[in-house]
Scaffold this active site. Structure first.
Site, PDB file in Angstrom:
ATOM      1  N   CYS A  46       0.858  -1.181   0.000  1.00 16.72           N
ATOM      2  CA  CYS A  46       0.000   0.000   0.000  1.00 16.72           C
ATOM      3  C   CYS A  46       0.896   1.234   0.000  1.00 16.72           C
ATOM      4  O   CYS A  46       2.080   1.155   0.319  1.00 16.72           O
ATOM      5  CB  CYS A  46      -0.866   0.048   1.255  1.00 16.72           C
ATOM      6  SG  CYS A  46      -1.903  -1.408   1.468  1.00 16.72           S
ATOM      7  N   GLY A  72      -0.408   0.065  -5.099  1.00 19.72           N
ATOM      8  CA  GLY A  72      -1.721  -0.558  -4.894  1.00 19.72           C
ATOM      9  C   GLY A  72      -2.740   0.050  -5.823  1.00 19.72           C
ATOM     10  O   GLY A  72      -2.871   1.280  -5.882  1.00 19.72           O
ATOM     11  N   ASN A 146       0.287   1.122   5.853  1.00 16.75           N
ATOM     12  CA  ASN A 146       0.998   0.264   4.910  1.00 16.75           C
ATOM     13  C   ASN A 146       1.731  -0.796   5.723  1.00 16.75           C
ATOM     14  O   ASN A 146       2.552  -0.453   6.569  1.00 16.75           O
ATOM     15  CB  ASN A 146       1.984   1.108   4.102  1.00 16.75           C
ATOM     16  CG  ASN A 146       2.931   0.277   3.236  1.00 16.75           C
ATOM     17  OD1 ASN A 146       4.020   0.715   2.908  1.00 16.75           O
ATOM     18  ND2 ASN A 146       2.524  -0.907   2.854  1.00 16.75           N
ATOM     19  N   GLY A 147       1.445  -2.055   5.465  1.00 16.75           N
ATOM     20  CA  GLY A 147       2.120  -3.132   6.186  1.00 16.75           C
ATOM     21  C   GLY A 147       1.128  -4.184   6.602  1.00 16.75           C
ATOM     22  O   GLY A 147       0.021  -4.278   6.061  1.00 16.75           O
ATOM     23  N   CYS A 285      12.515  -3.859   4.575  1.00 21.39           N
ATOM     24  CA  CYS A 285      12.239  -4.848   3.522  1.00 21.39           C
ATOM     25  C   CYS A 285      13.198  -4.666   2.344  1.00 21.39           C
ATOM     26  O   CYS A 285      13.113  -3.678   1.611  1.00 21.39           O
ATOM     27  CB  CYS A 285      10.798  -4.683   3.038  1.00 21.39           C
ATOM     28  SG  CYS A 285      10.415  -5.715   1.605  1.00 21.39           S
ATOM     29  N   TYR A 291      12.271  -4.619  -6.029  1.00 23.12           N
ATOM     30  CA  TYR A 291      11.125  -4.615  -6.933  1.00 23.12           C
ATOM     31  C   TYR A 291      10.063  -3.556  -6.645  1.00 23.12           C
ATOM     32  O   TYR A 291       9.586  -2.877  -7.550  1.00 23.12           O
ATOM     33  CB  TYR A 291      10.486  -6.003  -6.913  1.00 23.12           C
ATOM     34  CG  TYR A 291       9.153  -6.106  -7.617  1.00 23.12           C
ATOM     35  CD1 TYR A 291       9.067  -5.934  -8.998  1.00 23.12           C
ATOM     36  CD2 TYR A 291       7.982  -6.371  -6.910  1.00 23.12           C
ATOM     37  CE1 TYR A 291       7.847  -6.023  -9.659  1.00 23.12           C
ATOM     38  CE2 TYR A 291       6.758  -6.458  -7.559  1.00 23.12           C
ATOM     39  CZ  TYR A 291       6.697  -6.286  -8.925  1.00 23.12           C
ATOM     40  OH  TYR A 291       5.497  -6.362  -9.573  1.00 23.12           O
ATOM     41  N   CYS A 431       6.029 -13.899   2.804  1.00 17.23           N
ATOM     42  CA  CYS A 431       6.182 -12.672   3.591  1.00 17.23           C
ATOM     43  C   CYS A 431       4.968 -12.497   4.493  1.00 17.23           C
ATOM     44  O   CYS A 431       3.840 -12.727   4.068  1.00 17.23           O
ATOM     45  CB  CYS A 431       6.285 -11.468   2.655  1.00 17.23           C
ATOM     46  SG  CYS A 431       6.376  -9.899   3.536  1.00 17.23           S
ATOM     47  N   CYS A 483      15.454  -6.901   6.316  1.00 19.45           N
ATOM     48  CA  CYS A 483      14.741  -8.173   6.378  1.00 19.45           C
ATOM     49  C   CYS A 483      15.041  -8.918   5.079  1.00 19.45           C
ATOM     50  O   CYS A 483      14.933  -8.347   3.991  1.00 19.45           O
ATOM     51  CB  CYS A 483      13.234  -7.942   6.491  1.00 19.45           C
ATOM     52  SG  CYS A 483      12.269  -9.475   6.347  1.00 19.45           S
ATOM     53  N   CYS A 486      12.190 -13.657   3.049  1.00 23.59           N
ATOM     54  CA  CYS A 486      11.657 -14.437   1.924  1.00 23.59           C
ATOM     55  C   CYS A 486      12.758 -15.187   1.194  1.00 23.59           C
ATOM     56  O   CYS A 486      12.479 -16.092   0.420  1.00 23.59           O
ATOM     57  CB  CYS A 486      10.820 -13.569   0.986  1.00 23.59           C
ATOM     58  SG  CYS A 486      11.562 -12.020   0.536  1.00 23.59           S
TER      59      CYS A 486
END
Ligand code: SF4
Length: 508
Positions: A46, A72, A146-147, A285, A291, A431, A483, A486
Protein backbone atom coordinates in the site's frame (compact mmCIF):
# COMPACT_ATOMS: atom_id res chain seq x y z
CA UNK A 1 -17.79 5.81 -12.33
CA UNK A 2 -16.32 4.24 -9.20
CA UNK A 3 -18.61 3.50 -6.25
CA UNK A 4 -17.66 5.77 -3.39
CA UNK A 5 -18.01 5.64 0.36
CA UNK A 6 -18.58 8.93 2.13
CA UNK A 7 -17.99 9.47 5.85
CA UNK A 8 -18.56 12.82 7.49
CA UNK A 9 -18.78 14.62 4.14
CA UNK A 10 -21.18 17.60 4.30
CA UNK A 11 -24.23 17.15 2.08
CA UNK A 12 -23.83 13.36 1.74
CA UNK A 13 -25.08 10.35 3.65
CA UNK A 14 -22.66 8.03 5.40
CA UNK A 15 -23.10 4.63 3.78
CA UNK A 16 -20.76 2.46 5.77
CA UNK A 17 -23.54 0.47 7.45
CA UNK A 18 -25.20 -0.26 4.14
CA UNK A 19 -21.93 -1.51 2.71
CA UNK A 20 -21.24 -3.86 5.58
CA UNK A 21 -23.73 -6.28 4.13
CA UNK A 22 -23.49 -5.33 0.50
CA UNK A 23 -22.14 -7.35 -2.37
CA UNK A 24 -18.96 -5.25 -2.32
CA UNK A 25 -17.20 -7.58 0.05
CA UNK A 26 -17.98 -10.62 -2.07
CA UNK A 27 -17.00 -8.83 -5.26
CA UNK A 28 -13.73 -7.73 -3.70
CA UNK A 29 -12.95 -11.24 -2.48
CA UNK A 30 -13.59 -12.66 -5.93
CA UNK A 31 -11.41 -10.03 -7.57
CA UNK A 32 -8.55 -10.74 -5.19
CA UNK A 33 -8.79 -14.48 -5.78
CA UNK A 34 -8.91 -14.05 -9.54
CA UNK A 35 -5.93 -11.75 -9.43
CA UNK A 36 -3.92 -14.18 -7.30
CA UNK A 37 -4.60 -16.97 -9.79
CA UNK A 38 -3.90 -14.94 -12.89
CA UNK A 39 -0.51 -13.51 -11.98
CA UNK A 40 2.86 -14.83 -10.97
CA UNK A 41 4.32 -11.67 -9.46
CA UNK A 42 4.51 -10.55 -5.87
CA UNK A 43 2.10 -7.73 -5.24
CA UNK A 44 2.70 -4.24 -4.06
CA UNK A 45 1.44 -3.45 -0.61
CA UNK A 46 0.00 0.00 0.00
CA UNK A 47 1.02 3.62 -0.22
CA UNK A 48 0.28 6.30 2.38
CA UNK A 49 0.54 10.09 2.30
CA UNK A 50 -0.22 12.97 4.67
CA UNK A 51 -0.33 16.73 4.19
CA UNK A 52 -0.39 19.39 6.93
CA UNK A 53 -0.83 23.10 6.34
CA UNK A 54 -1.96 23.41 2.73
CA UNK A 55 -5.14 25.28 1.71
CA UNK A 56 -5.89 22.54 -0.83
CA UNK A 57 -4.68 19.55 1.15
CA UNK A 58 -7.00 17.07 -0.63
CA UNK A 59 -5.59 18.00 -4.03
CA UNK A 60 -2.01 17.64 -2.77
CA UNK A 61 -2.87 14.24 -1.27
CA UNK A 62 -4.39 13.24 -4.61
CA UNK A 63 -1.17 14.14 -6.45
CA UNK A 64 0.91 12.24 -3.91
CA UNK A 65 -1.28 9.16 -4.23
CA UNK A 66 -1.04 9.42 -7.99
CA UNK A 67 2.75 9.10 -7.66
CA UNK A 68 2.28 6.07 -5.38
CA UNK A 69 -0.25 4.27 -7.58
CA UNK A 70 2.27 1.45 -8.21
CA UNK A 71 1.93 0.44 -4.53
CA UNK A 72 -1.72 -0.56 -4.89
CA UNK A 73 -4.39 -0.28 -7.55
CA UNK A 74 -7.38 -1.83 -5.86
CA UNK A 75 -8.79 1.08 -3.86
CA UNK A 76 -7.87 4.57 -2.74
CA UNK A 77 -9.10 7.13 -0.24
CA UNK A 78 -8.49 10.60 1.11
CA UNK A 79 -9.59 12.05 4.47
CA UNK A 80 -9.35 15.75 5.21
CA UNK A 81 -9.79 17.92 8.29
CA UNK A 82 -10.07 21.63 8.93
CA UNK A 83 -9.78 21.83 12.70
CA UNK A 84 -13.48 21.05 13.22
CA UNK A 85 -14.63 18.38 10.77
CA UNK A 86 -13.05 15.20 9.52
CA UNK A 87 -14.37 13.93 6.19
CA UNK A 88 -13.40 10.77 4.35
CA UNK A 89 -14.03 9.53 0.81
CA UNK A 90 -12.82 6.22 -0.56
CA UNK A 91 -13.61 4.00 -3.48
CA UNK A 92 -12.58 0.96 -5.46
CA UNK A 93 -10.29 1.63 -8.40
CA UNK A 94 -7.43 3.87 -9.41
CA UNK A 95 -6.76 7.22 -7.75
CA UNK A 96 -7.65 9.13 -10.94
CA UNK A 97 -10.91 7.19 -11.36
CA UNK A 98 -12.09 7.93 -7.82
CA UNK A 99 -10.96 11.51 -7.28
CA UNK A 100 -12.46 13.64 -9.99
CA UNK A 101 -12.59 17.42 -9.48
CA UNK A 102 -16.14 17.12 -8.14
CA UNK A 103 -15.15 14.55 -5.55
CA UNK A 104 -12.07 16.48 -4.43
CA UNK A 105 -14.25 19.58 -3.99
CA UNK A 106 -16.16 17.72 -1.25
CA UNK A 107 -12.98 17.47 0.83
CA UNK A 108 -12.09 20.89 2.22
CA UNK A 109 -9.42 21.38 4.87
CA UNK A 110 -5.76 22.16 5.41
CA UNK A 111 -4.88 18.61 6.49
CA UNK A 112 -5.23 15.36 4.60
CA UNK A 113 -4.17 11.74 4.74
CA UNK A 114 -4.46 9.36 1.82
CA UNK A 115 -4.06 5.72 0.97
CA UNK A 116 -3.84 3.53 -2.07
CA UNK A 117 -4.36 -0.12 -1.43
CA UNK A 118 -3.61 -3.58 -2.52
CA UNK A 119 -5.31 -5.75 0.06
CA UNK A 120 -3.01 -8.00 2.08
CA UNK A 121 -5.35 -8.77 4.97
CA UNK A 122 -9.05 -8.23 5.44
CA UNK A 123 -11.58 -8.58 2.68
CA UNK A 124 -10.82 -6.82 -0.50
CA UNK A 125 -13.81 -4.52 -0.32
CA UNK A 126 -14.84 -0.91 -0.25
CA UNK A 127 -15.38 -0.82 3.48
CA UNK A 128 -11.84 -2.04 4.06
CA UNK A 129 -10.44 0.60 1.75
CA UNK A 130 -8.56 3.28 3.67
CA UNK A 131 -8.34 5.74 5.35
CA UNK A 132 -10.47 4.13 8.04
CA UNK A 133 -12.39 6.72 10.04
CA UNK A 134 -13.40 5.77 13.57
CA UNK A 135 -15.34 7.82 16.09
CA UNK A 136 -13.54 6.75 19.25
CA UNK A 137 -13.44 7.70 22.91
CA UNK A 138 -10.46 9.85 21.93
CA UNK A 139 -12.46 11.66 19.22
CA UNK A 140 -12.53 11.17 15.48
CA UNK A 141 -9.46 9.43 14.12
CA UNK A 142 -8.63 8.51 10.53
CA UNK A 143 -5.84 6.06 9.80
CA UNK A 144 -4.01 4.88 6.70
CA UNK A 145 -1.63 1.95 7.06
CA UNK A 146 1.00 0.26 4.91
CA UNK A 147 2.12 -3.13 6.19
CA UNK A 148 0.69 -6.08 8.00
CA UNK A 149 0.31 -6.81 11.71
CA UNK A 150 1.36 -10.28 12.84
CA UNK A 151 -0.10 -10.73 16.32
CA UNK A 152 -3.48 -9.81 14.95
CA UNK A 153 -5.69 -12.56 16.44
CA UNK A 154 -4.61 -12.02 20.03
CA UNK A 155 -5.05 -8.27 20.05
CA UNK A 156 -8.34 -8.29 18.18
CA UNK A 157 -9.83 -10.92 20.50
CA UNK A 158 -8.66 -8.99 23.57
CA UNK A 159 -10.18 -5.77 22.27
CA UNK A 160 -13.48 -7.44 21.43
CA UNK A 161 -13.64 -8.85 24.96
CA UNK A 162 -13.09 -5.27 26.17
CA UNK A 163 -16.11 -4.13 24.14
CA UNK A 164 -14.53 -2.94 20.89
CA UNK A 165 -16.88 -2.95 17.90
CA UNK A 166 -14.97 -3.36 14.65
CA UNK A 167 -16.34 -1.71 11.51
CA UNK A 168 -13.98 -3.55 9.18
CA UNK A 169 -11.97 -6.76 8.92
CA UNK A 170 -8.80 -4.80 8.17
CA UNK A 171 -5.94 -5.11 10.65
CA UNK A 172 -5.42 -1.35 10.45
CA UNK A 173 -8.55 -0.72 12.52
CA UNK A 174 -6.95 -2.61 15.40
CA UNK A 175 -4.52 0.27 15.85
CA UNK A 176 -7.39 2.76 16.20
CA UNK A 177 -9.28 0.49 18.60
CA UNK A 178 -6.16 0.12 20.73
CA UNK A 179 -5.89 3.90 20.86
CA UNK A 180 -9.56 4.20 21.82
CA UNK A 181 -9.16 1.64 24.62
CA UNK A 182 -5.83 2.96 25.92
CA UNK A 183 -5.82 4.26 29.49
CA UNK A 184 -3.10 6.80 28.64
CA UNK A 185 -4.06 10.40 29.41
CA UNK A 186 -3.19 12.25 26.21
CA UNK A 187 -3.85 11.21 22.64
CA UNK A 188 -0.18 11.13 21.75
CA UNK A 189 0.52 8.90 24.78
CA UNK A 190 -2.38 6.65 23.77
CA UNK A 191 -0.95 6.32 20.24
CA UNK A 192 2.54 5.54 21.54
CA UNK A 193 1.07 3.03 24.01
CA UNK A 194 -0.94 1.33 21.26
CA UNK A 195 1.88 1.14 18.75
CA UNK A 196 4.11 -0.52 21.31
CA UNK A 197 1.53 -3.32 21.76
CA UNK A 198 1.41 -4.48 18.16
CA UNK A 199 3.91 -6.46 16.21
CA UNK A 200 4.55 -6.56 12.50
CA UNK A 201 4.96 -4.06 9.74
CA UNK A 202 3.33 -0.66 9.86
CA UNK A 203 4.11 2.66 8.32
CA UNK A 204 1.06 4.69 9.25
CA UNK A 205 -0.35 8.17 8.98
CA UNK A 206 -3.19 9.26 11.26
CA UNK A 207 -5.29 12.37 11.50
CA UNK A 208 -7.59 13.89 14.10
CA UNK A 209 -9.58 17.08 13.57
CA UNK A 210 -6.46 19.18 14.13
CA UNK A 211 -3.35 17.01 14.12
CA UNK A 212 -1.41 14.64 11.88
CA UNK A 213 0.65 11.71 13.15
CA UNK A 214 3.15 9.55 11.27
CA UNK A 215 4.89 6.46 12.62
CA UNK A 216 6.95 3.44 11.63
CA UNK A 217 7.12 0.09 13.37
CA UNK A 218 10.23 -0.63 15.47
CA UNK A 219 11.70 -2.89 12.75
CA UNK A 220 11.19 -0.24 10.07
CA UNK A 221 9.84 -2.77 7.55
CA UNK A 222 8.12 -0.31 5.24
CA UNK A 223 9.42 3.07 4.11
CA UNK A 224 7.98 6.42 5.23
CA UNK A 225 9.58 9.81 4.64
CA UNK A 226 8.94 13.41 5.60
CA UNK A 227 9.20 16.39 3.27
CA UNK A 228 8.46 20.11 3.27
CA UNK A 229 7.19 22.61 0.76
CA UNK A 230 6.03 26.20 0.72
CA UNK A 231 2.43 27.02 1.50
CA UNK A 232 1.17 29.29 -1.31
CA UNK A 233 -0.46 31.40 1.41
CA UNK A 234 2.70 31.55 3.53
CA UNK A 235 4.47 29.20 5.92
CA UNK A 236 5.57 25.63 5.48
CA UNK A 237 3.60 22.54 4.50
CA UNK A 238 4.72 19.27 6.08
CA UNK A 239 4.22 16.17 3.97
CA UNK A 240 4.69 12.45 4.57
CA UNK A 241 4.77 9.72 1.93
CA UNK A 242 5.70 6.08 1.54
CA UNK A 243 8.18 7.01 -1.15
CA UNK A 244 10.01 10.20 -1.98
CA UNK A 245 8.79 10.14 -5.62
CA UNK A 246 5.54 11.61 -4.23
CA UNK A 247 7.45 14.70 -3.04
CA UNK A 248 8.75 15.36 -6.55
CA UNK A 249 5.26 15.75 -7.94
CA UNK A 250 4.40 18.22 -5.15
CA UNK A 251 7.73 20.06 -5.58
CA UNK A 252 8.37 19.26 -1.93
CA UNK A 253 11.85 18.75 -0.55
CA UNK A 254 12.82 15.47 1.05
CA UNK A 255 13.67 16.13 4.71
CA UNK A 256 14.33 12.70 6.21
CA UNK A 257 13.04 9.18 6.77
CA UNK A 258 10.81 8.59 9.78
CA UNK A 259 12.92 6.39 12.05
CA UNK A 260 11.91 2.87 13.03
CA UNK A 261 9.98 3.15 16.31
CA UNK A 262 9.43 6.91 15.85
CA UNK A 263 6.14 8.76 16.22
CA UNK A 264 5.97 12.24 14.67
CA UNK A 265 3.18 14.71 15.40
CA UNK A 266 2.34 17.83 13.39
CA UNK A 267 0.03 20.44 14.87
CA UNK A 268 -0.29 24.22 14.97
CA UNK A 269 2.65 24.13 17.39
CA UNK A 270 4.91 22.62 14.74
CA UNK A 271 6.57 19.21 14.36
CA UNK A 272 7.40 17.14 17.43
CA UNK A 273 8.77 13.63 17.62
CA UNK A 274 9.25 10.86 20.13
CA UNK A 275 10.81 7.43 20.03
CA UNK A 276 8.02 5.17 21.32
CA UNK A 277 10.21 2.09 20.93
CA UNK A 278 13.96 1.59 20.73
CA UNK A 279 16.49 -1.20 20.78
CA UNK A 280 14.85 -3.38 18.08
CA UNK A 281 17.29 -4.25 15.29
CA UNK A 282 16.19 -2.61 12.04
CA UNK A 283 14.88 -5.01 9.37
CA UNK A 284 13.68 -2.91 6.45
CA UNK A 285 12.24 -4.85 3.52
CA UNK A 286 15.04 -5.52 1.05
CA UNK A 287 12.46 -6.39 -1.62
CA UNK A 288 11.45 -2.72 -1.73
CA UNK A 289 14.86 -2.10 -3.32
CA UNK A 290 14.61 -5.18 -5.56
CA UNK A 291 11.12 -4.62 -6.93
CA UNK A 292 8.43 -2.64 -5.11
CA UNK A 293 9.62 0.91 -4.82
CA UNK A 294 9.90 3.20 -7.81
CA UNK A 295 13.48 3.58 -9.06
CA UNK A 296 13.19 7.36 -8.74
CA UNK A 297 12.50 7.06 -5.00
CA UNK A 298 14.92 7.31 -2.16
CA UNK A 299 14.02 4.82 0.57
CA UNK A 300 15.87 3.57 3.66
CA UNK A 301 18.49 6.24 3.00
CA UNK A 302 19.43 5.30 -0.57
CA UNK A 303 18.24 5.64 -4.14
CA UNK A 304 16.40 2.61 -5.47
CA UNK A 305 17.84 3.22 -8.95
CA UNK A 306 21.37 2.94 -7.55
CA UNK A 307 20.54 -0.29 -5.69
CA UNK A 308 19.08 -1.93 -8.79
CA UNK A 309 21.98 -0.86 -10.96
CA UNK A 310 24.35 -2.43 -8.44
CA UNK A 311 22.28 -5.63 -8.36
CA UNK A 312 22.64 -5.96 -12.14
CA UNK A 313 26.39 -5.36 -11.96
CA UNK A 314 26.87 -7.84 -9.13
CA UNK A 315 24.77 -10.41 -10.99
CA UNK A 316 27.05 -10.03 -14.04
CA UNK A 317 30.13 -10.52 -11.85
CA UNK A 318 28.67 -13.58 -10.15
CA UNK A 319 27.10 -15.40 -13.07
CA UNK A 320 28.34 -13.99 -16.36
CA UNK A 321 27.71 -16.04 -19.49
CA UNK A 322 28.77 -15.39 -23.12
CA UNK A 323 25.87 -13.72 -24.93
CA UNK A 324 24.98 -11.23 -27.68
CA UNK A 325 22.33 -9.11 -25.92
CA UNK A 326 21.03 -8.30 -22.42
CA UNK A 327 17.23 -7.98 -22.40
CA UNK A 328 15.17 -6.85 -19.38
CA UNK A 329 11.76 -8.22 -18.49
CA UNK A 330 10.01 -4.84 -18.36
CA UNK A 331 9.50 -2.74 -16.42
CA UNK A 332 11.00 -3.82 -13.13
CA UNK A 333 13.99 -5.63 -14.66
CA UNK A 334 15.17 -2.63 -16.68
CA UNK A 335 17.55 -0.95 -14.22
CA UNK A 336 19.24 -4.19 -13.17
CA UNK A 337 19.61 -5.13 -16.86
CA UNK A 338 21.30 -1.79 -17.59
CA UNK A 339 23.77 -2.44 -14.77
CA UNK A 340 24.34 -6.00 -15.96
CA UNK A 341 24.93 -4.93 -19.58
CA UNK A 342 27.40 -2.23 -18.61
CA UNK A 343 29.33 -4.49 -16.29
CA UNK A 344 29.40 -7.40 -18.78
CA UNK A 345 30.00 -5.09 -21.77
CA UNK A 346 27.20 -6.76 -23.68
CA UNK A 347 24.70 -4.60 -25.63
CA UNK A 348 21.46 -3.74 -23.79
CA UNK A 349 18.37 -4.15 -25.94
CA UNK A 350 14.65 -3.67 -25.22
CA UNK A 351 13.80 -7.02 -26.76
CA UNK A 352 10.49 -7.30 -24.89
CA UNK A 353 7.90 -4.54 -25.04
CA UNK A 354 5.30 -4.16 -22.37
CA UNK A 355 1.79 -2.99 -23.16
CA UNK A 356 1.25 -0.34 -20.51
CA UNK A 357 -2.47 -0.22 -21.16
CA UNK A 358 -3.04 -3.74 -19.86
CA UNK A 359 -3.43 -2.77 -16.28
CA UNK A 360 -6.15 -3.13 -13.75
CA UNK A 361 -8.75 -3.80 -16.43
CA UNK A 362 -7.00 -7.08 -16.99
CA UNK A 363 -7.38 -8.11 -13.37
CA UNK A 364 -10.98 -9.07 -13.86
CA UNK A 365 -11.02 -10.55 -17.33
CA UNK A 366 -13.32 -13.03 -18.87
CA UNK A 367 -11.70 -16.40 -19.29
CA UNK A 368 -11.17 -16.04 -23.01
CA UNK A 369 -9.15 -12.86 -22.40
CA UNK A 370 -7.18 -14.31 -19.51
CA UNK A 371 -5.95 -17.17 -21.68
CA UNK A 372 -3.76 -14.72 -23.57
CA UNK A 373 -1.75 -14.45 -20.35
CA UNK A 374 1.72 -13.03 -20.73
CA UNK A 375 1.31 -12.45 -24.49
CA UNK A 376 -1.16 -9.68 -23.80
CA UNK A 377 1.29 -7.88 -21.53
CA UNK A 378 4.60 -8.56 -23.30
CA UNK A 379 5.57 -8.84 -26.93
CA UNK A 380 9.00 -9.80 -28.32
CA UNK A 381 10.90 -7.60 -30.76
CA UNK A 382 11.84 -10.31 -33.21
CA UNK A 383 14.59 -8.51 -35.10
CA UNK A 384 16.47 -7.91 -31.81
CA UNK A 385 16.20 -11.51 -30.64
CA UNK A 386 16.38 -13.75 -33.72
CA UNK A 387 19.60 -15.74 -33.90
CA UNK A 388 20.92 -14.16 -30.66
CA UNK A 389 22.24 -15.58 -27.40
CA UNK A 390 19.99 -13.68 -24.97
CA UNK A 391 20.51 -12.90 -21.28
CA UNK A 392 17.08 -12.16 -19.81
CA UNK A 393 17.03 -10.14 -16.57
CA UNK A 394 14.08 -10.35 -14.17
CA UNK A 395 13.61 -9.52 -10.49
CA UNK A 396 12.02 -12.72 -9.21
CA UNK A 397 10.60 -16.14 -9.97
CA UNK A 398 7.57 -16.95 -7.83
CA UNK A 399 5.69 -19.97 -9.17
CA UNK A 400 7.78 -20.19 -12.33
CA UNK A 401 4.84 -20.27 -14.72
CA UNK A 402 5.30 -16.71 -15.98
CA UNK A 403 9.06 -17.10 -16.32
CA UNK A 404 8.52 -20.19 -18.47
CA UNK A 405 6.11 -18.31 -20.74
CA UNK A 406 8.61 -15.48 -21.16
CA UNK A 407 11.49 -17.87 -21.92
CA UNK A 408 9.29 -19.64 -24.48
CA UNK A 409 8.30 -16.28 -25.98
CA UNK A 410 11.93 -15.21 -26.43
CA UNK A 411 12.87 -18.57 -27.91
CA UNK A 412 9.79 -18.43 -30.13
CA UNK A 413 11.07 -15.10 -31.48
CA UNK A 414 14.17 -16.90 -32.76
CA UNK A 415 16.66 -16.59 -29.88
CA UNK A 416 19.46 -19.17 -30.14
CA UNK A 417 20.00 -19.38 -26.36
CA UNK A 418 18.05 -17.97 -23.41
CA UNK A 419 19.91 -17.42 -20.12
CA UNK A 420 17.74 -16.17 -17.27
CA UNK A 421 19.35 -14.07 -14.52
CA UNK A 422 17.41 -13.00 -11.42
CA UNK A 423 18.45 -9.88 -9.50
CA UNK A 424 17.83 -11.37 -6.04
CA UNK A 425 18.18 -14.77 -4.34
CA UNK A 426 15.56 -17.56 -4.73
CA UNK A 427 12.25 -16.72 -3.00
CA UNK A 428 11.81 -19.63 -0.59
CA UNK A 429 9.49 -18.32 2.12
CA UNK A 430 6.33 -16.21 2.25
CA UNK A 431 6.18 -12.67 3.59
CA UNK A 432 4.09 -11.75 6.65
CA UNK A 433 4.92 -8.08 6.56
CA UNK A 434 2.62 -6.63 3.95
CA UNK A 435 3.64 -8.36 0.72
CA UNK A 436 1.17 -10.73 -0.87
CA UNK A 437 3.16 -13.93 -1.41
CA UNK A 438 1.86 -17.41 -2.10
CA UNK A 439 2.41 -20.05 0.61
CA UNK A 440 5.64 -22.02 0.67
CA UNK A 441 3.96 -24.90 -1.16
CA UNK A 442 3.51 -22.68 -4.22
CA UNK A 443 6.97 -21.07 -4.28
CA UNK A 444 8.95 -22.96 -6.89
CA UNK A 445 12.32 -22.22 -5.27
CA UNK A 446 11.14 -23.57 -1.90
CA UNK A 447 10.59 -27.00 -3.34
CA UNK A 448 13.05 -27.38 -6.23
CA UNK A 449 16.77 -27.09 -6.90
CA UNK A 450 18.00 -24.35 -9.20
CA UNK A 451 18.59 -26.88 -11.95
CA UNK A 452 15.04 -28.24 -11.52
CA UNK A 453 13.72 -24.69 -11.85
CA UNK A 454 15.89 -24.17 -14.95
CA UNK A 455 14.40 -27.28 -16.50
CA UNK A 456 10.87 -26.19 -15.61
CA UNK A 457 11.26 -22.75 -17.14
CA UNK A 458 13.11 -24.25 -20.14
CA UNK A 459 16.09 -21.85 -19.98
CA UNK A 460 19.59 -22.75 -21.18
CA UNK A 461 20.95 -21.48 -17.89
CA UNK A 462 19.56 -19.90 -14.74
CA UNK A 463 21.30 -17.98 -11.97
CA UNK A 464 20.16 -15.84 -9.04
CA UNK A 465 22.01 -13.06 -7.26
CA UNK A 466 23.58 -14.39 -4.04
CA UNK A 467 22.25 -13.12 -0.70
CA UNK A 468 25.66 -11.69 0.17
CA UNK A 469 25.78 -10.04 -3.24
CA UNK A 470 22.34 -8.50 -2.73
CA UNK A 471 23.25 -7.19 0.71
CA UNK A 472 26.41 -5.61 -0.70
CA UNK A 473 24.26 -3.76 -3.25
CA UNK A 474 22.11 -2.05 -0.60
CA UNK A 475 24.71 -1.53 2.10
CA UNK A 476 26.15 1.90 2.57
CA UNK A 477 27.21 4.29 5.28
CA UNK A 478 23.64 4.44 6.64
CA UNK A 479 24.12 0.88 8.00
CA UNK A 480 20.46 0.01 7.53
CA UNK A 481 19.57 -3.55 8.65
CA UNK A 482 17.40 -5.48 6.18
CA UNK A 483 14.74 -8.17 6.38
CA UNK A 484 15.67 -11.01 4.01
CA UNK A 485 13.13 -13.54 5.32
CA UNK A 486 11.66 -14.44 1.92
CA UNK A 487 15.14 -15.57 0.86
CA UNK A 488 16.25 -17.18 4.12
CA UNK A 489 13.13 -18.16 6.12
CA UNK A 490 14.61 -16.30 9.12
CA UNK A 491 11.84 -13.97 10.27
CA UNK A 492 12.63 -10.90 12.34
CA UNK A 493 9.44 -11.29 14.41
CA UNK A 494 8.29 -14.32 16.35
CA UNK A 495 4.71 -14.35 15.05
CA UNK A 496 4.45 -16.19 11.74
CA UNK A 497 1.85 -18.50 10.25
CA UNK A 498 3.30 -22.00 10.58
CA UNK A 499 0.87 -23.44 7.97
CA UNK A 500 2.10 -20.94 5.42
CA UNK A 501 5.75 -21.82 5.78
CA UNK A 502 5.33 -25.60 5.45
CA UNK A 503 7.08 -26.84 2.31
CA UNK A 504 5.25 -28.84 -0.35
CA UNK A 505 4.53 -32.42 0.75
CA UNK A 506 6.68 -33.90 -2.02
CA UNK A 507 9.70 -32.02 -0.81
CA UNK A 508 9.48 -33.14 2.82
FE1 SF4 B 1 10.36 -7.83 2.38
FE2 SF4 B 1 10.72 -10.43 2.01
FE3 SF4 B 1 10.99 -9.39 4.46
FE4 SF4 B 1 8.58 -9.51 3.31
S1 SF4 B 1 9.87 -11.25 3.94
S2 SF4 B 1 9.44 -7.78 4.43
S3 SF4 B 1 9.08 -9.17 1.13
S4 SF4 B 1 12.27 -8.98 2.64
Amino acid sequence: MSRLLFQGVPGTTDVSEMLRTSADMERGREAANRRARSTDKLHEECGVVAIYGHPHAAREAYLSLYALQHRGQESAGIATADGHHLANIKGMGLVSEIFTDDVLAKLPGYMAIGHTRYSTTGDSALLNAQPIRVDSTKGLIAIAHNGNLVNLGNVRARLERAGAYFQTTSDSEIIVQLIAHSSAGSLVDAIADSLSQIEGAFSIVMMTRDRIFAARDPHGFRPLSMGRMKNPEGGDVVVFASESCAFDLLRAEFVRDILPGELVMVSEDGVTSRQYSSGTPQSSCIFEHVYFARPDSRIFGRWVQESRDQMGRQLARESGVPADVVVPVPDSGVTAALGYAEEARIPFRLGLIRNHYVGRTFIEPEQRVRDFGVRLKLNPVRNLLAGKRVILIDDSIIRGTTSRKIVRMVRGAGAKEVHLRISCPPTISPCFYGVDTPSKKELIAANNSIDEIRQFIEADSLAYLSLEGLLQCVRDETKVGYCTACYTGNYPTKWVDVEEILPAAAAV
